[in-house]
Design an enzyme around this catalytic site. Structure first.
Site, PDB file in Angstrom:
ATOM      1  N   ASN A   1       6.645  -8.215   2.104  1.00  0.00           N
ATOM      2  CA  ASN A   1       5.190  -8.035   1.925  1.00  0.00           C
ATOM      3  C   ASN A   1       4.536  -8.786   0.772  1.00  0.00           C
ATOM      4  OD1 ASN A   1       2.423  -6.989   2.727  1.00  0.00           O
ATOM      5  ND2 ASN A   1       2.768  -5.690   1.088  1.00  0.00           N
ATOM      6  N   ALA A   2       5.288 -10.243   0.635  1.00  0.00           N
ATOM      7  CA  ALA A   2       4.834 -11.285  -0.378  1.00  0.00           C
ATOM      8  C   ALA A   2       3.493 -11.653   0.273  1.00  0.00           C
ATOM      9  CB  ALA A   2       5.643 -12.288  -0.550  1.00  0.00           C
TER      10      ALA A   2
ATOM     11  N   HIS B   1     -10.804  -2.731  11.063  1.00  0.00           N
ATOM     12  CA  HIS B   1      -9.811  -3.469  10.782  1.00  0.00           C
ATOM     13  C   HIS B   1      -9.262  -4.619  11.823  1.00  0.00           C
ATOM     14  CE1 HIS B   1      -5.057  -3.529   9.087  1.00  0.00           C
ATOM     15  NE2 HIS B   1      -5.859  -4.269   8.617  1.00  0.00           N
TER      16      HIS B   1
ATOM     17  N   TYR C   1      -1.294  -3.415  -6.830  1.00  0.00           N
ATOM     18  CA  TYR C   1      -1.067  -4.411  -6.054  1.00  0.00           C
ATOM     19  C   TYR C   1      -2.003  -4.085  -4.568  1.00  0.00           C
ATOM     20  CZ  TYR C   1       2.125  -7.220  -3.118  1.00  0.00           C
ATOM     21  OH  TYR C   1       2.508  -8.586  -2.265  1.00  0.00           O
TER      22      TYR C   1
ATOM     23  N   SER D   1      -1.527  -3.454  10.138  1.00  0.00           N
ATOM     24  CA  SER D   1      -1.218  -4.327   9.183  1.00  0.00           C
ATOM     25  C   SER D   1       0.066  -5.210   9.466  1.00  0.00           C
ATOM     26  CB  SER D   1      -0.748  -3.580   7.927  1.00  0.00           C
ATOM     27  OG  SER D   1      -1.866  -2.791   7.648  1.00  0.00           O
TER      28      SER D   1
ATOM     29  N   TYR E   1       2.000 -16.912  18.709  1.00  0.00           N
ATOM     30  CA  TYR E   1       1.342 -17.750  17.653  1.00  0.00           C
ATOM     31  C   TYR E   1       0.446 -18.665  18.592  1.00  0.00           C
ATOM     32  CZ  TYR E   1       4.777 -16.125  14.170  1.00  0.00           C
ATOM     33  OH  TYR E   1       5.510 -15.475  13.662  1.00  0.00           O
ATOM     34  N   GLY E   2       0.522 -20.120  18.646  1.00  0.00           N
ATOM     35  CA  GLY E   2      -0.429 -20.763  19.368  1.00  0.00           C
ATOM     36  C   GLY E   2      -0.476 -20.486  20.880  1.00  0.00           C
TER      37      GLY E   2
ATOM     38  N   ARG F   1       0.788  -1.313   0.064  1.00  0.00           N
ATOM     39  CA  ARG F   1       0.172   0.082   0.189  1.00  0.00           C
ATOM     40  C   ARG F   1       0.823   1.412   0.066  1.00  0.00           C
ATOM     41  NH1 ARG F   1      -2.042   0.994   4.205  1.00  0.00           N
ATOM     42  NH2 ARG F   1      -1.187  -0.814   5.689  1.00  0.00           N
TER      43      ARG F   1
ATOM     44  N   ASP G   1      -9.252 -10.073   8.453  1.00  0.00           N
ATOM     45  CA  ASP G   1      -8.853  -8.671   8.411  1.00  0.00           C
ATOM     46  C   ASP G   1      -9.798  -7.703   8.654  1.00  0.00           C
ATOM     47  OD1 ASP G   1      -6.451  -7.211   7.230  1.00  0.00           O
ATOM     48  OD2 ASP G   1      -7.562  -6.763   5.626  1.00  0.00           O
TER      49      ASP G   1
ATOM     50  N   CYS H   1       0.488  -7.435  11.809  1.00  0.00           N
ATOM     51  CA  CYS H   1       0.883  -7.629  13.299  1.00  0.00           C
ATOM     52  C   CYS H   1       0.159  -8.712  13.631  1.00  0.00           C
ATOM     53  CB  CYS H   1       0.415  -6.088  13.800  1.00  0.00           C
ATOM     54  SG  CYS H   1       1.490  -4.929  13.414  1.00  0.00           S
TER      55      CYS H   1
END
Ligand code: GTP
Ligand code: SPV
Ligand code: MN
Length: 606
Positions: free
Chosen positions: A385-386, A242, A213, A264, A514-515, A71, A289, A266
């Site tokens: 940012n792929a 968001h 993009y 974004s 994560y988990g 962006r 999102d 995060c």
């Protein structure tokens, strides 16, 4: 020119005007079918823009132009009639002036290309809560992504034809072709100073030029479902946020729904799909999102996910961190700016295994595989940012009710960001207004999801909406405060501030994330269930000793204690920064309730 299926006079006129302006070689109205997707994807592959992945069924890799990878907030505009209505956090241009500029740039901008007309719905087709749009684009890549991210097709067009109601979204990559010229495998876009991601909030219209993009080009996502929808939500008394939406089930089988607003890159996608490390708990996904929320007749807030797919960050995603995302992207997926392996699969930093032999990096250059699954900074195989574009229905943990047009009743809002210090692992607001205060002070390190020279620096990102609020952020704070008066404390979601990103003196994350974030979710669930598991502190409610399950957790008790205590000195600096640098931005638009919350916090800290 085939345009027969648009019968509504207003829609037809709008499309005709864009045809006259952009002068495409052909016009094609999309039907949303698999055959259409396959045909366009084949054209993209034949033109050299897409590389089919031998190792992944029906999946294609794209490499964007190196200047068009995320962006562009500096080129994103809220063109309201009055500058004050865009507010201090948005870029404003007078709408007439911006239209003049864009009309100039757009004259003949689709020469040599096909104009695709995409009727799409955000939210389940035909539901009261959904919104229809028409995106006009000259990018077949955008059409294929919109097929996955939204609901595209003739059913939506029928509704638009009947009602005349749609949000017009005009998109061009801004790279017309001369007679006989082809893209020849080069991602088309315009230079940075010609890119415009423009929003006309009073007209509810979107005009995006020069980028192909992500959120710059897939206009249903940030442009419609957040910037324009936030304006509709303000006017109509609801919320467009968001936020991820997840379904949490405890070991007794009791269910609660939770949303989370993190800036974004995060951790929304990861939290929405997490696999708990504590026994008996289950997380299922509603959205990763965006959340649209309205009050139900029972006074509770009900959330829907307006999207139909995930446009997820690839680097760092692996079978350990997010197996459900890996499974979602197993097939029928579009990859953008990932690396390519010799055996025809994608690869990225943090994919969980080293690559073999020679790779092709996101810029199209051959490179020897790095020894580990990391690369030195600046030499990444995949761009930071792929992304993968994957259908939500392919997610193994998608909740059965994810498309229920009624939405799901929300018990808790989480706010968070990347904060290496000060902000504890979790704390709960004392009440609604204090929760709105917490949302208003969210800060985070800027990530690669935006092209910016501030990447890595902490900036304030209120409600994770800094780049996505379509109006004055001060009015947005007021909107949140007002919503709190529309229901009772029992019915309103409880508000929490989480931080998975505290770092130690060596710069390593203290919390495994994560988990293991399920440990925090379980505490939040129990808070919402009325359990006596919290203590009051100066900053809000925090876990009682032992209330966070640490069994099997690979973190020292001292470190857990550190991230679960109040960093008084850190908070004092925080208050000073909010008072001197953050809140003054909003001037008279800062609701007095928030200034009062800041005063109260300062007083409590002594
Ligand atoms: P957008 O799609 O840009 O809105 O991002 P998002 O909020 O969905 O972020 P996502 O879940 O894709 O995560 C972005 C990056 O943060 C990935 O590289 C993740 O591996 C990393 N990440 C996610 N959750 C955690 C966590 O709990 N701890 C740590 N250390 N990293 C995380
Ligand atoms: C974000 O930046 O928050 C995203 C990716 O979700 S994009 O769709 O490009 O905005
Ligand atoms: Mn996002």
């Amino acid at each position: 020119m085939e345009r027969t299926s648009i019968t509504n006079a207003k829609a037809k006129q709008w499309v005709d005007e864009q045809v006259a302006l952009c002068q495409p070689d052909a016009v094609y109205v999309c039907d949303g079918s698999q055959a259409e997707y396959d045909r366009l994807m084949k054209e993209l592959v034949d033109s050299g823009l897409g590389t089919p992945l031998k190792a992944r069924k029906n999946s294609v890799l794209f490499r964007s132009d190196p200047s068009d990878v995320a962006r562009v907030e500096d080129r994103t505009y809220i063109a309201s009639q009055k500058e004050e209505d865009a507010g201090p956090t948005n870029h404003w241009i007078n709408p007439d002036e911006l239209k003049k500029t864009l009309s100039g740039l757009s004259a003949g901008c689709m020469k040599g290309r096909t104009m695709y007309v995409i009727p799409f719905s955000m939210g389940p087709v035909g539901s009261d809560i959904g919104k229809n749009g028409i995106e006009i684009t000259d990018s077949a890549y955008v059409v294929c992504n919109m097929h996955i991210m939204t609901r595209v097709g003739t059913k939506v067009l029928d509704l638009i034809n009947q009602s005349g109601k749609f949000i017009p979204c005009l998109h061009s990559v801004g790279k017309p072709l001369a007679s006989g010229e082809k893209d020849l495998g080069v991602w088309p876009c315009a230079p940075m100073d010609k890119k415009y991601i423009a929003h006309f909030p009073e007209e509810r219209a979107i005009w995006s030029f020069g980028s192909g993009y992500g959120g710059n080009a897939l206009l249903g996502k940030k442009c419609l479902a957040l910037r324009i929808a936030s304006v509709l939500a303000r006017d109509e008394g609801w919320l467009a946020e968001h936020m991820l939406i997840l379904k949490l089930t405890n070991p007794e089988g009791k269910v609660k729904y939770v949303t989370g607003a993190f800036p974004s890159a995060c951790g929304k996608t990861n939290l929405a799909m997490l696999i708990p490390t504590i026994p008996g708990w289950k997380v299922e996904t509603i959205g990763d999102d965006i959340a649209w929320m309205k009050f139900g007749a029972d006074g509770r807030l009900y959330a829907i996910n307006p999207e139909a797919g995930f446009f997820g960050v690839a680097p760092g995603t692996n079978n350990e961190s997010n197996k459900n995302a890996m499974e979602s992207a197993k097939e029928n997926t579009i990859f953008t700016n990932c690396g390519l392996t010799e055996d025809g699969d994608i690869w990225w930093e943090g994919i969980g295994y080293p690559a073999k032999g020679t790779l092709i990096d996101w810029k199209g250059n051959k490179k020897p595989a790095p020894a580990k699954d990391k690369s030195p900074k600046g030499e990444e195989i995949a761009h930071a940012n792929a992304r993968f574009t994957a259908p939500a229905k392919q997610c193994p943990c998608i909740a059965a009710e994810w498309e229920d047009p009624k939405g799901v009743p929300i018990s808790a809002f989480l706010f968070g960001g990347r904060r290496p210090s000060t902000i504890p692992l979790v704390h709960q607001s004392r009440d609604w207004n204090h929760g709105v205060f917490l949302g208003s002070i969210v800060g985070s390190e800027v990530t690669a999801a935006v092209i910016s020279d501030q990447v890595g620096q902490v900036r304030r990102d209120p409600f994770a909406m800094l780049p996505f609020c379509g109006y004055n952020m001060g009015d947005y704070f007021q909107h949140w405060l007002d919503l709190g008066k529309q229901s009772t404390a029992d019915n309103l979601p409880k508000i929490f501030y989480v931080n998975w990103f505290r770092k130690d003196a060596d710069g390593n994350f203290i919390w495994p994330g994560y988990g293991d974030n399920s440990r925090v979710l379980a505490w939040i669930f129990d808070r919402c269930d009325g359990k006596d598991n919290a203590v009051e502190t100066e900053i809000g409610l925090m876990p009682k000793d032992g209330a966070i399950n640490t069994q099997g957790l690979n973190v020292s008790p001292a470190a857990v204690k550190e991230i679960l205590s109040v960093d008084r000195e850190g908070w004092k600096k925080e208050i000073k920064d909010i008072r001197e640098k953050h809140y003054p931005k909003f001037g008279a638009k800062l609701p007095p309730e928030l200034a009062a919350e800041l005063d109260k916090l300062e007083k409590r800290l002594g």
